[in-house]
Scaffold this motif. Structure first.
Motif, PDB file in Angstrom:
ATOM      1  N   ALA A 129      29.128 -28.361 -18.076  1.00  0.00           N
ATOM      2  CA  ALA A 129      30.012 -27.369 -18.411  1.00  0.00           C
ATOM      3  C   ALA A 129      31.428 -26.949 -17.542  1.00  0.00           C
ATOM      4  CB  ALA A 129      29.738 -26.050 -15.958  1.00  0.00           C
ATOM      5  N   ILE A 130      32.349 -27.914 -17.256  1.00  0.00           N
ATOM      6  CA  ILE A 130      33.791 -27.450 -16.966  1.00  0.00           C
ATOM      7  C   ILE A 130      33.720 -27.786 -18.335  1.00  0.00           C
ATOM      8  CG2 ILE A 130      35.126 -29.108 -15.813  1.00  0.00           C
ATOM      9  CD1 ILE A 130      33.720 -29.286 -13.051  1.00  0.00           C
ATOM     10  N   LYS A 131      33.403 -28.877 -19.234  1.00  0.00           N
ATOM     11  CA  LYS A 131      33.847 -29.803 -20.606  1.00  0.00           C
ATOM     12  C   LYS A 131      33.799 -28.588 -21.142  1.00  0.00           C
ATOM     13  CE  LYS A 131      33.783 -34.985 -19.814  1.00  0.00           C
ATOM     14  NZ  LYS A 131      32.870 -35.913 -19.836  1.00  0.00           N
ATOM     15  N   TYR A 132      33.127 -28.098 -21.560  1.00  0.00           N
ATOM     16  CA  TYR A 132      32.276 -27.102 -22.859  1.00  0.00           C
ATOM     17  C   TYR A 132      32.512 -25.541 -22.748  1.00  0.00           C
ATOM     18  CZ  TYR A 132      31.332 -32.752 -23.672  1.00  0.00           C
ATOM     19  OH  TYR A 132      30.831 -33.554 -23.811  1.00  0.00           O
ATOM     20  N   GLY A 133      32.594 -25.529 -21.612  1.00  0.00           N
ATOM     21  CA  GLY A 133      32.546 -23.450 -21.131  1.00  0.00           C
ATOM     22  C   GLY A 133      33.756 -23.431 -21.360  1.00  0.00           C
ATOM     23  N   ASP A 134      33.534 -21.929 -21.069  1.00  0.00           N
ATOM     24  CA  ASP A 134      34.773 -21.162 -21.154  1.00  0.00           C
ATOM     25  C   ASP A 134      36.118 -21.451 -20.221  1.00  0.00           C
ATOM     26  OD1 ASP A 134      34.254 -19.585 -19.620  1.00  0.00           O
ATOM     27  OD2 ASP A 134      33.889 -18.246 -20.557  1.00  0.00           O
ATOM     28  N   GLY A 135      35.716 -21.996 -18.815  1.00  0.00           N
ATOM     29  CA  GLY A 135      36.271 -22.160 -17.764  1.00  0.00           C
ATOM     30  C   GLY A 135      35.921 -20.879 -17.218  1.00  0.00           C
ATOM     31  N   GLN A 136      34.818 -19.912 -17.314  1.00  0.00           N
ATOM     32  CA  GLN A 136      35.380 -19.133 -15.894  1.00  0.00           C
ATOM     33  C   GLN A 136      34.389 -18.513 -15.527  1.00  0.00           C
ATOM     34  OE1 GLN A 136      34.819 -15.034 -18.529  1.00  0.00           O
ATOM     35  NE2 GLN A 136      37.170 -15.392 -20.002  1.00  0.00           N
ATOM     36  N   GLU A 137      33.519 -19.184 -15.566  1.00  0.00           N
ATOM     37  CA  GLU A 137      32.450 -19.516 -14.067  1.00  0.00           C
ATOM     38  C   GLU A 137      31.403 -20.092 -14.345  1.00  0.00           C
ATOM     39  OE1 GLU A 137      30.987 -15.588 -12.890  1.00  0.00           O
ATOM     40  OE2 GLU A 137      29.014 -16.182 -12.758  1.00  0.00           O
ATOM     41  N   ILE A 138      30.987 -21.240 -13.702  1.00  0.00           N
ATOM     42  CA  ILE A 138      30.269 -21.792 -13.401  1.00  0.00           C
ATOM     43  C   ILE A 138      29.183 -21.832 -12.106  1.00  0.00           C
ATOM     44  CG2 ILE A 138      29.276 -23.964 -12.562  1.00  0.00           C
ATOM     45  CD1 ILE A 138      31.929 -25.417 -14.004  1.00  0.00           C
ATOM     46  N   GLN A 139      27.862 -21.569 -12.449  1.00  0.00           N
ATOM     47  CA  GLN A 139      26.924 -20.627 -11.350  1.00  0.00           C
ATOM     48  C   GLN A 139      25.609 -22.111 -10.772  1.00  0.00           C
ATOM     49  OE1 GLN A 139      24.924 -17.475 -12.618  1.00  0.00           O
ATOM     50  NE2 GLN A 139      24.252 -16.789 -10.653  1.00  0.00           N
ATOM     51  N   MET A 140      25.922 -22.039 -10.016  1.00  0.00           N
ATOM     52  CA  MET A 140      24.148 -22.919  -9.809  1.00  0.00           C
ATOM     53  C   MET A 140      23.503 -21.697  -8.867  1.00  0.00           C
ATOM     54  SD  MET A 140      24.014 -26.026  -6.672  1.00  0.00           S
ATOM     55  CE  MET A 140      24.579 -26.911  -7.265  1.00  0.00           C
ATOM     56  N   SER A 141      22.136 -21.828  -9.107  1.00  0.00           N
ATOM     57  CA  SER A 141      21.160 -20.630  -8.714  1.00  0.00           C
ATOM     58  C   SER A 141      19.758 -21.452  -8.348  1.00  0.00           C
ATOM     59  CB  SER A 141      21.099 -19.589  -9.833  1.00  0.00           C
ATOM     60  OG  SER A 141      19.972 -20.475 -10.913  1.00  0.00           O
ATOM     61  N   PHE A 142      19.028 -20.882  -7.789  1.00  0.00           N
ATOM     62  CA  PHE A 142      17.525 -21.915  -7.380  1.00  0.00           C
ATOM     63  C   PHE A 142      16.513 -20.909  -7.473  1.00  0.00           C
ATOM     64  CE2 PHE A 142      21.235 -22.828  -5.003  1.00  0.00           C
ATOM     65  CZ  PHE A 142      21.347 -23.626  -4.609  1.00  0.00           C
ATOM     66  N   SER A 143      15.391 -21.369  -8.100  1.00  0.00           N
ATOM     67  CA  SER A 143      14.189 -20.914  -7.925  1.00  0.00           C
ATOM     68  C   SER A 143      13.240 -22.356  -7.729  1.00  0.00           C
ATOM     69  CB  SER A 143      13.901 -20.448  -9.058  1.00  0.00           C
ATOM     70  OG  SER A 143      14.225 -20.989 -10.729  1.00  0.00           O
ATOM     71  N   ARG A 144      11.710 -21.123  -7.894  1.00  0.00           N
ATOM     72  CA  ARG A 144      10.522 -22.251  -7.111  1.00  0.00           C
ATOM     73  C   ARG A 144       9.404 -22.036  -8.702  1.00  0.00           C
ATOM     74  NH1 ARG A 144       9.627 -21.756  -0.509  1.00  0.00           N
ATOM     75  NH2 ARG A 144      12.192 -22.825  -0.293  1.00  0.00           N
ATOM     76  N   GLU A 145       8.459 -22.728  -8.935  1.00  0.00           N
ATOM     77  CA  GLU A 145       7.561 -22.822  -9.532  1.00  0.00           C
ATOM     78  C   GLU A 145       6.791 -23.746  -9.425  1.00  0.00           C
ATOM     79  OE1 GLU A 145       6.642 -23.510 -14.230  1.00  0.00           O
ATOM     80  OE2 GLU A 145       8.647 -21.757 -13.355  1.00  0.00           O
ATOM     81  N   GLU A 146       5.365 -23.515  -8.549  1.00  0.00           N
ATOM     82  CA  GLU A 146       4.720 -23.303  -8.650  1.00  0.00           C
ATOM     83  C   GLU A 146       5.090 -24.787  -6.920  1.00  0.00           C
ATOM     84  OE1 GLU A 146       3.030 -26.085 -11.625  1.00  0.00           O
ATOM     85  OE2 GLU A 146       1.775 -24.165 -12.218  1.00  0.00           O
ATOM     86  N   GLU A 147       5.315 -25.867  -6.846  1.00  0.00           N
ATOM     87  CA  GLU A 147       5.365 -27.372  -5.829  1.00  0.00           C
ATOM     88  C   GLU A 147       6.373 -27.192  -6.141  1.00  0.00           C
ATOM     89  OE1 GLU A 147       4.105 -26.642  -2.799  1.00  0.00           O
ATOM     90  OE2 GLU A 147       2.293 -25.503  -3.638  1.00  0.00           O
ATOM     91  N   CYS A 148       6.964 -27.080  -6.729  1.00  0.00           N
ATOM     92  CA  CYS A 148       8.731 -27.784  -6.998  1.00  0.00           C
ATOM     93  C   CYS A 148       9.784 -26.521  -7.250  1.00  0.00           C
ATOM     94  CB  CYS A 148       8.794 -27.797  -8.862  1.00  0.00           C
ATOM     95  SG  CYS A 148       7.531 -28.992  -9.550  1.00  0.00           S
ATOM     96  N   GLN A 149      11.098 -27.419  -7.108  1.00  0.00           N
ATOM     97  CA  GLN A 149      11.928 -26.934  -6.801  1.00  0.00           C
ATOM     98  C   GLN A 149      12.706 -26.556  -8.160  1.00  0.00           C
ATOM     99  OE1 GLN A 149      13.550 -24.824  -3.772  1.00  0.00           O
ATOM    100  NE2 GLN A 149      15.568 -24.135  -5.504  1.00  0.00           N
ATOM    101  N   LEU A 150      13.558 -25.557  -8.708  1.00  0.00           N
ATOM    102  CA  LEU A 150      14.251 -25.233  -9.521  1.00  0.00           C
ATOM    103  C   LEU A 150      16.181 -25.249  -9.850  1.00  0.00           C
ATOM    104  CD1 LEU A 150      10.679 -24.924 -10.492  1.00  0.00           C
ATOM    105  CD2 LEU A 150      12.636 -23.712 -12.427  1.00  0.00           C
ATOM    106  N   ILE A 151      16.576 -26.106  -9.684  1.00  0.00           N
ATOM    107  CA  ILE A 151      17.571 -26.067  -9.643  1.00  0.00           C
ATOM    108  C   ILE A 151      18.684 -26.116 -11.138  1.00  0.00           C
ATOM    109  CG2 ILE A 151      20.266 -26.994  -8.605  1.00  0.00           C
ATOM    110  CD1 ILE A 151      18.152 -28.936  -6.697  1.00  0.00           C
ATOM    111  N   THR A 152      19.184 -25.002 -11.054  1.00  0.00           N
ATOM    112  CA  THR A 152      19.286 -24.236 -12.713  1.00  0.00           C
ATOM    113  C   THR A 152      21.670 -24.428 -12.727  1.00  0.00           C
ATOM    114  OG1 THR A 152      18.202 -22.797 -13.402  1.00  0.00           O
ATOM    115  CG2 THR A 152      20.093 -22.616 -14.119  1.00  0.00           C
ATOM    116  N   ILE A 153      22.098 -24.985 -13.084  1.00  0.00           N
ATOM    117  CA  ILE A 153      23.431 -24.988 -13.438  1.00  0.00           C
ATOM    118  C   ILE A 153      23.951 -24.147 -14.988  1.00  0.00           C
ATOM    119  CG2 ILE A 153      25.517 -25.884 -14.257  1.00  0.00           C
ATOM    120  CD1 ILE A 153      24.577 -26.295 -10.959  1.00  0.00           C
ATOM    121  N   ARG A 154      24.872 -22.830 -14.475  1.00  0.00           N
ATOM    122  CA  ARG A 154      25.136 -21.884 -16.156  1.00  0.00           C
ATOM    123  C   ARG A 154      26.534 -22.339 -16.170  1.00  0.00           C
ATOM    124  NH1 ARG A 154      20.871 -19.124 -12.931  1.00  0.00           N
ATOM    125  NH2 ARG A 154      18.966 -18.677 -14.909  1.00  0.00           N
TER     126      ARG A 154
END
Length: 411
Positions: free
Chosen positions: A320-345
């Motif tokens: 995300a640092i290399k190929y993004g525009d350098g303005q914002e990087i976000q780590m978000s969280f959610s759940r689905e069934e019995e799993c934890q989802l971690i998203t890097i935007r």
């Protein structure tokens, strides 16, 4: 160690100089009138006796013990066990006897010397302890990284009884063992691949010889009947298929995993991973002037390899640092069934839809990499690590942001 000894010598010298300066100062103070309270009492008594023309009452005096009228030389030189001074009052000589051992300066001098002696002894003991238990063991370890860099993996750090370097020694020995294990695996892999290629090369020679003979016979018209020519053509075709299979085996062997992607199955908290990521990238993002947002989350127990999950997230954030525009990087969280989802935007232009299908392939690099260094293995490794933990990883993209999500099992 020599530098540490020089430092110790400097500290001890400073303490000795301070002790000497303090004692000189106290000595000078003890010889001044301000530092001699008994002189204040004698001065007051002298002034009273000048007006009363008699010996003053000394019952309220702390230091003056006696006042004697000196009528002859013997009374002037007489000793009484007390310090004394001679003063002339109204034409007569008086001997003022006093005790000076209770003077404040003497008490301060004794106290200061005791304190300085205690500090001196403590500093010597402390610095000796630091030298023997920390500096000396560390000096024994200073060559280890250099030896590891040269490939000398036989050097093992001994355990220290003090335990100051317990985790460091354990980690260094683990690093040495892992490097040795990987080197042995690489040697075995190179040996196996070399033997495989030699075997396949030998096996290919036989069908090639058959193809060559049949091709030469056909080209020279040695086979007169149609049936024999057809049989030669079929043999050539069969051997070509056989060679294609050998080539497929060679390609498959070249694509075998050459990285150690083993994982452990353990329980760990989501907060452990998030805190490590936050601590690691907090300063880096501020230097890059990139807004790093970590959304709120509920802490849960996850199942997998904590260090590998952390490795995957670091890889995604680095992308995300290399190929993004350098303005914002976000780590978000959610759940689905019995799993934890971690998203890097990350914000910025992503890649084409056709390239998304290949993004997890080994050695694949998108058209947006520009001059950024890399080998196209990051997401390939991430996918295999997540699959080995019975998790998953997937990509989602829209016009303004690129997001990669990992799926980790919950306990």
């Amino acid at each position: 160690m020599k530098s540490y000894r020089r430092l110790c010598a400097v500290v001890i010298t400073i303490l000795l100089v301070v002790t000497a300066v303090v004692n000189v100062r106290l000595y000078r103070m003890s010889n001044s009138d301000e530092a001699r309270p008994y002189m204040v009492e004698i001065f007051r008594l002298v002034e009273e006796m000048k007006t009363t023309a008699g010996i003053s009452d000394i019952s309220s005096c702390q230091y003056v013990k006696n006042i004697v009228l000196c009528e002859d030389v013997e009374s002037i030189t007489e000793t009484s066990g007390h310090d004394n001074v001679i003063r002339e009052i109204n034409g007569k000589l008086y001997r003022f006897e006093y005790d000076s051992h209770n003077a404040m300066v003497n008490q301060v001098a004794v106290t200061m010397n005791v304190v300085l002696a205690f500090i001196f002894v403590f500093v010597i003991i402390f610095m000796t302890y630091i030298g023997r238990k920390i500096i000396l063991p560390f000096n024994r370890m200073e060559e280890v990284p250099f030896e590891l860099s040269k490939g000398n993996l036989a050097l093992e750090l001994p355990e220290e009884k003090t335990k100051f370097f317990g985790r460091f020694i354990w980690g260094t020995n683990m690093l040495r063992e892992n490097l040795e294990e990987k080197r042995q695996k690489e040697l075995a892999m190179h040996k196996d691949k070399k033997m495989l290629l030699l075997s396949l090369t030998h096996d290919i020679k036989t069908p090639l010889s058959v193809i060559k003979l049949n091709a030469q016979a056909l080209s020279k018209g040695l086979y007169k009947d149609e049936e024999r020519r057809n049989r030669a053509a079929n043999e050539i075709n069969d051997k070509v298929v056989e060679i294609e299979q050998y080539v497929t085996d060679i390609i498959a062997a070249s694509r075998e995993d050459f990285l150690d992607l083993s994982v452990r199955e353990e329980e760990f908290y989501l907060s452990n991973v998030v805190n490590k990521i936050e601590d690691y990238y907090k300063l880096k993002m501020s230097v890059n002037k990139t807004q790093f947002v970590i959304d709120s989350y509920s802490d849960v127990m996850l199942l997998g390899d904590e260090s590998r999950v952390n490795e995957v997230l670091q890889n995604l954030i680095e992308n995300a640092i290399k190929y993004g525009d350098g303005q914002e990087i976000q780590m978000s969280f959610s759940r689905e069934e019995e799993c934890q989802l971690i998203t890097i935007r990350n914000t910025g232009d992503g890649i084409s839809q056709d390239e998304i299908l290949k993004i997890f392939d080994s050695f694949f690099r998108g058209s947006n990499v520009g001059k950024q260094p890399g080998n196209g293995l990051g997401l390939y490794i991430c996918r295999h690590l997540m699959n080995n933990m019975n998790g998953d990883i997937f990509v989602k993209q829209d016009e303004k942001e690129f997001a990669v999500t990992i799926v980790v099992r919950m306990v």
